[in-house]
Design a protein around this motif. Structure first.
Motif, PDB file in Angstrom:
ATOM      1  N   VAL A 192       0.854  -1.186   0.000  1.00 45.60           N
ATOM      2  CA  VAL A 192       0.000   0.000   0.000  1.00 45.60           C
ATOM      3  C   VAL A 192       0.890   1.236   0.000  1.00 45.60           C
ATOM      4  O   VAL A 192       2.074   1.162   0.326  1.00 45.60           O
ATOM      5  N   GLU A 232      -0.386   7.113   1.890  1.00 44.71           N
ATOM      6  CA  GLU A 232      -1.686   7.802   1.968  1.00 44.71           C
ATOM      7  C   GLU A 232      -2.858   6.845   2.099  1.00 44.71           C
ATOM      8  O   GLU A 232      -3.957   7.245   2.463  1.00 44.71           O
ATOM      9  N   ASP A 233      -2.644   5.551   1.831  1.00 43.26           N
ATOM     10  CA  ASP A 233      -3.699   4.551   1.985  1.00 43.26           C
ATOM     11  C   ASP A 233      -3.801   4.009   3.412  1.00 43.26           C
ATOM     12  O   ASP A 233      -4.769   3.318   3.734  1.00 43.26           O
ATOM     13  N   LEU A 254      -6.918   5.864   5.969  1.00 44.11           N
ATOM     14  CA  LEU A 254      -8.203   6.167   5.362  1.00 44.11           C
ATOM     15  C   LEU A 254      -9.324   6.078   6.362  1.00 44.11           C
ATOM     16  O   LEU A 254      -9.315   5.372   7.294  1.00 44.11           O
TER      17      LEU A 254
END
Length: 180
Positions: free
Chosen positions: A173, A176-177, A180
């Motif tokens: 990943v 920024e993932d 979430l």
């Protein structure tokens, strides 16, 4: 004999010897103080009989729903006090405190993918790699970025062990993932 103690703001003046390690992240004072203010029960240290800090754990509780968890922000043990069980003591204490009163599903932490010694230690403590975060560590210009492993250990509340997965090293990943 080493004792476990709550961390106090004035202890920041006594942790230099513990932080003198190339793999220990160092933060500004306001960062330490924000953790101490928000999660005082998840920030603690070990001291030797002379009152010197020999290690510390800085943790927090975060997430929502089944992602509610304890997080190891910083675990550091002074070089002269390694391999005698202090890291295990600090980690197990965070695990207990994350279960009661926080009722967390799991504990997680981020470790440099190149830090084989730390990865091996956490595996001995029952942690496994949940995912690889590509370029997690690095500079703003993207030079010399390094991947992190998001390692997790399920706690009692995660009866079905939904917080872990097989082959997490290959589940990639982006940073920024993660949030979430």
């Amino acid at each position: 004999m080493t004792s476990l103690k709550p961390f106090h703001a004035t202890d920041l003046f006594r942790v230099n010897a513990v932080n003198l390690d190339v793999l220990t992240e160092n933060y500004n004072i306001s960062f330490y103080l924000s953790y101490l203010a928000q999660w005082p029960s998840l920030f603690f240290s070990t001291e030797n009989p002379q009152g010197e800090i020999t290690g510390y754990m800085m943790g927090k509780a975060e997430g929502r729903g089944k992602e509610w968890h304890g997080h190891v922000t910083c675990l550091s043990v002074a070089a002269d006090y390694r391999r005698i069980g202090l890291a295990r003591t600090l980690v197990e204490n965070l695990e207990r405190r994350s279960e009661d009163p926080y009722d967390a599903y799991f504990i997680d932490l981020f470790v440099r993918a190149s830090n084989a010694l730390a990865i091996g230690m956490y595996r001995k403590f029952g942690y496994s790699v949940y995912r690889r975060v590509v370029g997690y560590y690095g500079s703003d210009d993207g030079v010399d970025n390094e991947d992190a492993f998001d390692m997790r250990k399920p706690l009692k509340r995660d009866k079905n062990r939904e917080s872990i997965r097989q082959d997490g090293e290959n589940f990639r990943v982006r940073p920024e993932d993660v949030y979430l």
